[in-house]
Design an enzyme around this catalytic site. Structure first.
Site, PDB file in Angstrom:
ATOM      1  N   LYS A   1     -91.301 -79.782  54.516  1.00  0.00           N
ATOM      2  CA  LYS A   1     -89.997 -79.237  54.149  1.00  0.00           C
ATOM      3  C   LYS A   1     -89.607 -79.799  52.793  1.00  0.00           C
ATOM      4  O   LYS A   1     -90.066 -80.901  52.470  1.00  0.00           O
ATOM      5  CB  LYS A   1     -88.928 -79.527  55.199  1.00  0.00           C
ATOM      6  CG  LYS A   1     -88.925 -80.879  55.877  1.00  0.00           C
ATOM      7  CD  LYS A   1     -88.711 -82.135  55.109  1.00  0.00           C
ATOM      8  CE  LYS A   1     -87.642 -82.187  54.068  1.00  0.00           C
ATOM      9  NZ  LYS A   1     -87.778 -83.396  53.168  1.00  0.00           N
TER      10      LYS A   1
ATOM     11  N   TYR B   1     -82.004 -82.006  55.392  1.00  0.00           N
ATOM     12  CA  TYR B   1     -81.855 -82.649  56.709  1.00  0.00           C
ATOM     13  C   TYR B   1     -80.464 -82.406  57.285  1.00  0.00           C
ATOM     14  O   TYR B   1     -80.313 -82.152  58.485  1.00  0.00           O
ATOM     15  CB  TYR B   1     -82.093 -84.163  56.600  1.00  0.00           C
ATOM     16  CG  TYR B   1     -83.539 -84.527  56.443  1.00  0.00           C
ATOM     17  CD1 TYR B   1     -84.357 -84.700  57.561  1.00  0.00           C
ATOM     18  CD2 TYR B   1     -84.108 -84.695  55.198  1.00  0.00           C
ATOM     19  CE1 TYR B   1     -85.694 -85.030  57.419  1.00  0.00           C
ATOM     20  CE2 TYR B   1     -85.441 -85.026  55.049  1.00  0.00           C
ATOM     21  CZ  TYR B   1     -86.233 -85.190  56.161  1.00  0.00           C
ATOM     22  OH  TYR B   1     -87.549 -85.515  56.024  1.00  0.00           O
TER      23      TYR B   1
END
Lengths: 374, 374
Positions: free
Chosen positions: B107, B191
């Site tokens: 990611k 996140y």
């Protein structure tokens, strides 16, 4: 350091105007710890409050709002403590000032910047002292936090983040429409704004807010939640906070600097202990500050200014500094646009010189009022 | 519950593409705990990394980036783990997919929505599996947090607030210009966005961000700090977060509901324990989750999908769901305007079914790389 007054000093005699929850649980009991201050009169439209609280605190001078002028001109009142709904702060403060009576006014100072400026002007014209009741400006944990951040212990302070929430009961005055000073920013957002302004020692230059509403009937007249971002000048930094009337109790802020972090959680309470956690270079130190009477120090500090001729701090300008940010945030939430603030200077900042410690008060029995939140 | 594979299952053979810090401290060591996965090849342009890491992990198949096609067509690689700079995710993922090699990609999935959609399409066209490496989707503390919030233990979740900060060193890849996937939102904001989307089980409808920059030469090509507010539909609620490359380590989020509060602090770490504090109806419970290997579970989960034909989750759509919010936030920070997002549906959400526990890995000696932050 607690300040000492001469034992021969006369006491400043206060009328407490408005006998709602905060007056009953915090202001009236505080006189027992405010050695230079005396509870001289009560003002309310509720005869039962006047009767019961008058008896409890041995105050014979009791007035309805219609008798406010009589109270002010009675000669037995040197100062008022304004504990009325926000939209009445200006009127009752200015009427006191015009009668030559000093004014200690609850926060938020008033609903608009114009109100605040007018209150400052009327106090000056009538040569009375004006102070806004920011209890945390006298409280050890928060003054130590300001000292820590301003002293560079966290390195360069880079961000502030805060959450202040409670579950406000249906019908509470905090849920009033905005023009009456209802809404999250006036009641609790003001703590976050005041905290970051003084932790950073700076005034925001641009702000943005989103408001939200879950649709409960409680929130028909004001928003449930507001989240805000504030931009500060100089070595550009941000601050953010969220305040809500629709969520469980949280009262917390954090400052993160280039070298470490300060967390206050709880941060804003007067009804319990405050906790501080400081992490610098990976080492954490925690400290709990006991519940104390945060209102007697305000009375002592203000009375001292009246007795010595000193200028009260937090002043009307401090009150205005927060109200103008509240108003800019609501303009932003309404318009969906960021709002730029005019430059504003506030040289005096709270410091440990202002600290005053008094023991906690006992929770009194309430007369025709209730806690605002569950 | 750890899932069991048949002991007779073949192992999925991976090429790890990019041998920077995260590959060295987390991905390569994880194969020791991933019983259905095998480290089959290394891809890097640094001969010393290939030589030293190849020897350490007993991998003979070593390729430069120029030899990537050779690696993919060697027949000894079933899948790639893409640990390259963000702007290379799309190219190296699609080249693998076109060679019939499955793709597990770090990611953020890619730099733009177009990149993400293209990666999803190319994987589908070539009938390979595509997963985005959200390690916390397999991690106990975070899955328990999602279960707690989604299960209504906090009542109606009313707000989310998060701070994720670190002091990134000069020259680190995270400080790249935005078109290369540099900046706080791509690296750490992702996140916060991923956490709140899954805690709320919803997709934001409107977002707003402010970015700030202290002016250090470190931050010449990307912002230092971004603060964001996200509005979610339904029973309207807000979320806010601040992420910074210029402040001491903090990794924390809080969800406040109508009945209580959940705090994760640290929340997002892979290099240490995670801590959860839950307060419901005034009663607080704290729990510490030990440091574990958060990368082996990703390998195990993805290999299992390849072996069984199941659809990997977190999918490319999950990666896209975050990238589109990142991009909307940067559009807002650049324009000073709130940005409305198109409706987006993501039915699959992480749950405790995905939990996998593996012991922590030992910190390996680094080869020509260093930690991104101080």
């Amino acid at each position: 350091m607690p300040r000492k007054l001469s034992p021969n000093s006369p006491k400043i005699r206060y009328a407490v105007v408005g006998l709602g929850h905060i007056a009953q649980v915090a202001v009236l009991p505080a006189f027992a710890h405010a050695e230079n201050s005396e509870l001289g009169a009560l003002v309310s439209d509720d005869p039962e409050k006047l009767e019961k609280l008058g008896r409890k605190y041995k105050v014979k001078a009791r007035y309805s709002y219609d008798q406010y002028e009589e109270c002010l001109s009675s000669g037995s009142v040197d100062a008022v403590y304004i504990a009325l709904p926000n939209h009445l702060h200006r009127e009752y403060s200015e009427r006191a000032a015009r009668a030559g009576v000093h004014v200690l006014c609850e926060k938020p100072m008033a609903v608009t910047e114009e109100d605040c400026l007018s209150m400052i002007r009327v106090a000056e014209e009538n040569q009375v002292k004006l102070m806004v009741a920011y209890r945390l400006h006298f409280e050890e944990a928060n003054l130590k936090a300001i000292e820590l951040v301003q002293g560079g212990r966290l390195g360069d302070p880079r961000l502030f983040d805060s959450v202040f929430t409670m579950t406000v009961k249906k019908g509470d005055i905090r849920l009033n429409p905005r023009e009456l000073g209802g809404g999250t920013l006036y009641d609790i957002g003001v703590y976050c704004i005041n905290a970051v302004r003084n932790l950073y020692g700076a005034e925001p230059m641009e702000v943005m807010a989103f408001s939200a509403n879950c649709g409960d009937e409680r929130f028909e007249q004001c928003e449930e939640t507001t989240s805000a971002i504030l931009r500060f000048p100089g070595r550009e930094r941000l601050a953010s906070f969220t305040c809500s009337f629709g969520a469980a109790d949280v009262s917390s802020y954090r400052v993160v600097g280039s070298k470490g972090e300060l967390v206050m959680d709880p941060a804003y309470e007067y009804a319990g202990e405050l906790k501080q956690r400081v992490t610098i270079d990976g080492r954490t130190r925690e400290r709990t500050f006991p519940k104390r009477d945060q209102f007697a120090p305000e009375l002592i500090g203000f009375s001292e200014c009246i007795l010595t001729g000193a200028s009260p701090e937090p002043s009307g300008w401090e009150g205005l500094a927060d109200v103008r940010v509240i108003r800019a945030l609501y303009r932003s939430a309404d318009s969906g646009q960021p709002v730029t603030l005019e430059p504003f200077v506030k040289a005096d900042r709270p410091s440990l010189d202002q600290e005053l410690r008094r023991p906690k008060v006992k929770e009194p029995e309430l007369v025709n009022t209730e806690a605002p939140s569950e």
